[in-house]
Design an enzyme around this catalytic site. Structure first.
Site, PDB file in Angstrom:
ATOM      1  N   LYS A 152      60.576 -11.342 -14.577  1.00  0.00           N
ATOM      2  CA  LYS A 152      60.499 -11.424 -16.046  1.00  0.00           C
ATOM      3  C   LYS A 152      61.228 -10.238 -16.695  1.00  0.00           C
ATOM      4  O   LYS A 152      61.985 -10.413 -17.641  1.00  0.00           O
ATOM      5  CB  LYS A 152      59.034 -11.423 -16.529  1.00  0.00           C
ATOM      6  CG  LYS A 152      58.186 -12.565 -15.984  1.00  0.00           C
ATOM      7  CD  LYS A 152      56.808 -12.586 -16.628  1.00  0.00           C
ATOM      8  CE  LYS A 152      55.948 -11.363 -16.332  1.00  0.00           C
ATOM      9  NZ  LYS A 152      55.575 -11.201 -14.901  1.00  0.00           N
ATOM     10  N   ARG A 178      48.898 -12.704 -21.704  1.00  0.00           N
ATOM     11  CA  ARG A 178      48.402 -12.873 -20.340  1.00  0.00           C
ATOM     12  C   ARG A 178      47.029 -13.522 -20.311  1.00  0.00           C
ATOM     13  O   ARG A 178      46.501 -13.764 -19.223  1.00  0.00           O
ATOM     14  CB  ARG A 178      48.301 -11.516 -19.655  1.00  0.00           C
ATOM     15  CG  ARG A 178      49.499 -11.153 -18.783  1.00  0.00           C
ATOM     16  CD  ARG A 178      49.283  -9.741 -18.331  1.00  0.00           C
ATOM     17  NE  ARG A 178      49.872  -9.370 -17.098  1.00  0.00           N
ATOM     18  CZ  ARG A 178      50.985  -8.638 -16.976  1.00  0.00           C
ATOM     19  NH1 ARG A 178      51.673  -8.312 -18.029  1.00  0.00           N
ATOM     20  NH2 ARG A 178      51.400  -8.264 -15.792  1.00  0.00           N
ATOM     21  N   ARG A 186      60.101  -2.826  -4.117  1.00  0.00           N
ATOM     22  CA  ARG A 186      61.000  -2.474  -5.228  1.00  0.00           C
ATOM     23  C   ARG A 186      60.877  -1.024  -5.691  1.00  0.00           C
ATOM     24  O   ARG A 186      59.825  -0.412  -5.600  1.00  0.00           O
ATOM     25  CB  ARG A 186      60.851  -3.463  -6.393  1.00  0.00           C
ATOM     26  CG  ARG A 186      59.550  -3.418  -7.127  1.00  0.00           C
ATOM     27  CD  ARG A 186      59.491  -4.532  -8.174  1.00  0.00           C
ATOM     28  NE  ARG A 186      58.262  -4.449  -8.941  1.00  0.00           N
ATOM     29  CZ  ARG A 186      57.907  -5.288  -9.882  1.00  0.00           C
ATOM     30  NH1 ARG A 186      58.685  -6.306 -10.211  1.00  0.00           N
ATOM     31  NH2 ARG A 186      56.768  -5.122 -10.518  1.00  0.00           N
ATOM     32  N   ARG A 215      56.607   2.150  -8.776  1.00  0.00           N
ATOM     33  CA  ARG A 215      55.394   2.016  -9.590  1.00  0.00           C
ATOM     34  C   ARG A 215      54.167   2.181  -8.712  1.00  0.00           C
ATOM     35  O   ARG A 215      54.109   1.622  -7.618  1.00  0.00           O
ATOM     36  CB  ARG A 215      55.373   0.639 -10.268  1.00  0.00           C
ATOM     37  CG  ARG A 215      56.242   0.587 -11.494  1.00  0.00           C
ATOM     38  CD  ARG A 215      56.366  -0.821 -12.023  1.00  0.00           C
ATOM     39  NE  ARG A 215      55.091  -1.531 -12.178  1.00  0.00           N
ATOM     40  CZ  ARG A 215      54.982  -2.712 -12.766  1.00  0.00           C
ATOM     41  NH1 ARG A 215      56.038  -3.304 -13.266  1.00  0.00           N
ATOM     42  NH2 ARG A 215      53.810  -3.305 -12.867  1.00  0.00           N
ATOM     43  N   ARG A 262      46.768  -8.124  -8.732  1.00  0.00           N
ATOM     44  CA  ARG A 262      47.533  -8.561  -9.913  1.00  0.00           C
ATOM     45  C   ARG A 262      47.801 -10.067  -9.862  1.00  0.00           C
ATOM     46  O   ARG A 262      47.770 -10.756 -10.878  1.00  0.00           O
ATOM     47  CB  ARG A 262      48.848  -7.775  -9.991  1.00  0.00           C
ATOM     48  CG  ARG A 262      48.622  -6.329 -10.423  1.00  0.00           C
ATOM     49  CD  ARG A 262      49.777  -5.415 -10.064  1.00  0.00           C
ATOM     50  NE  ARG A 262      51.004  -5.712 -10.755  1.00  0.00           N
ATOM     51  CZ  ARG A 262      52.203  -5.285 -10.363  1.00  0.00           C
ATOM     52  NH1 ARG A 262      52.330  -4.529  -9.286  1.00  0.00           N
ATOM     53  NH2 ARG A 262      53.276  -5.599 -11.051  1.00  0.00           N
TER      54      ARG A 262
HETATM   55  P1  AMP Z   1      53.568  -5.504 -15.826  1.00  0.00           P
HETATM   56  O1  AMP Z   1      54.555  -4.402 -15.915  1.00  0.00           O
HETATM   57  O2  AMP Z   1      53.819  -6.579 -16.861  1.00  0.00           O
HETATM   58  O3  AMP Z   1      53.424  -6.064 -14.439  1.00  0.00           O
HETATM   59  O4  AMP Z   1      52.142  -4.863 -16.219  1.00  0.00           O
HETATM   60  C1  AMP Z   1      51.578  -3.817 -15.457  1.00  0.00           C
HETATM   61  C2  AMP Z   1      50.085  -3.724 -15.735  1.00  0.00           C
HETATM   62  O5  AMP Z   1      49.875  -3.434 -17.124  1.00  0.00           O
HETATM   63  C3  AMP Z   1      49.307  -5.002 -15.495  1.00  0.00           C
HETATM   64  O6  AMP Z   1      48.933  -5.152 -14.133  1.00  0.00           O
HETATM   65  C4  AMP Z   1      48.100  -4.794 -16.416  1.00  0.00           C
HETATM   66  O7  AMP Z   1      47.187  -3.876 -15.865  1.00  0.00           O
HETATM   67  C5  AMP Z   1      48.739  -4.127 -17.620  1.00  0.00           C
HETATM   68  N1  AMP Z   1      49.206  -5.126 -18.616  1.00  0.00           N
HETATM   69  C6  AMP Z   1      50.497  -5.359 -18.994  1.00  0.00           C
HETATM   70  N2  AMP Z   1      50.563  -6.316 -19.921  1.00  0.00           N
HETATM   71  C7  AMP Z   1      49.286  -6.719 -20.146  1.00  0.00           C
HETATM   72  C8  AMP Z   1      48.695  -7.704 -20.987  1.00  0.00           C
HETATM   73  N3  AMP Z   1      49.431  -8.491 -21.782  1.00  0.00           N
HETATM   74  N4  AMP Z   1      47.344  -7.830 -20.944  1.00  0.00           N
HETATM   75  C9  AMP Z   1      46.573  -7.051 -20.158  1.00  0.00           C
HETATM   76  N5  AMP Z   1      47.065  -6.123 -19.321  1.00  0.00           N
HETATM   77  C10 AMP Z   1      48.418  -5.948 -19.314  1.00  0.00           C
END
Ligand code: AMP
Length: 215
Positions: free
Chosen positions: A13, A88, A127, A161, A172
């Site tokens: 994404k 989400r 990654r 990360r 996740r």
């Molecule tokens: P991502 O970079 O999108 O994979 O997000 C990393 C982490 O941030 C996720 O595993 C969640 O803990 C938190 N996070 C990001 N976006 C959201 C969202 N829309 N709702 C809740 N938690 C989020």
């Protein structure tokens, strides 16, 4: 044009949102990036979100809804936004509909990136990125051409990360299947969904998304 990219962690994404930002002059809004910035800056939001993110769980809806509401009011987002990692949960999707409506805008398309869970674990666990420009790399699929030197900016520091390890990735993925996947039905009922094969290479996925947007 306002878009949502929907798919599990590691589906690509962020990469595709970046390409759309460049090719279609959209503003990329990534709640994951915003939360990581808050954690790095040590803000109150960062302190609330940090532990939850390290466990691979979702941070409370109200926090991310606020982040998006603020960004939708910033200059530039009028050109259109591509949302990466938001919404989400159903509550976030409903809030997003409301936020667009209040601003006289609408969500045009939801691109679902379909990928296989086991491939994701391998993809994510390998990654890393250039610390300076953010260019993404992978242990197995895309190493820098010169060892330890970023192809794009020449930077020599790389970062991983903290939530990109197998145990956290599995948590996740679980959060995705239980809380986020139901949004596919929600948006299908609204007639906004186009699905692309997220297992293809980056260029092929980008072309498929282009066709889904223009078709
Ligand atoms: P991502 O970079 O999108 O994979 O997000 C990393 C982490 O941030 C996720 O595993 C969640 O803990 C938190 N996070 C990001 N976006 C959201 C969202 N829309 N709702 C809740 N938690 C989020």
């Amino acid at each position: 044009m306002n878009l949502v990219l929907l798919g599990p962690p590691g589906a690509g994404k962020g990469t595709q949102a970046k390409l759309l930002e460049d090719s279609r002059s959209l503003v990329k809004l990534s709640t994951g990036d915003m939360l990581r910035a808050a954690v790095a800056a040590g803000t109150e939001l960062g302190r609330k979100a940090g532990d939850i993110m390290e466990r691979g769980q979702l941070v409370p809806d109200a926090l991310v809804i606020n982040l998006i509401a603020e960004r939708l009011d910033e200059d530039g987002s009028g050109r259109g936004v591509v949302l990466d990692g938001f919404p989400r949960t159903l509550a976030q999707a409903e809030a997003l509909d409301r936020l667009f409506k209040e601003r006289g805008k609408r969500l045009d398309r939801v691109i679902v990136m379909a990928v296989d869970d086991e491939a994701l674990v391998e993809r994510i666990a390998g990654r890393f990125a250039c610390a300076k420009c953010g260019e993404g790399y992978h242990d197995a699929h895309k190493r820098p051409l010169r060892p330890q030197v970023c192809d794009r900016c020449g930077g020599t520091e790389f970062v991983r990360r903290p939530d990109d390890n197998e145990a956290v990735v599995r948590s996740r993925l679980k959060a995705y299947h239980t809380q986020t996947k139901p949004l596919i039905d929600y948006y299908t009922r609204q007639g906004r969904v186009k699905t692309v094969d997220g297992m293809a290479d980056i260029g092929t996925v980008a072309k498929e998304i282009g066709r889904a947007l223009d078709g």
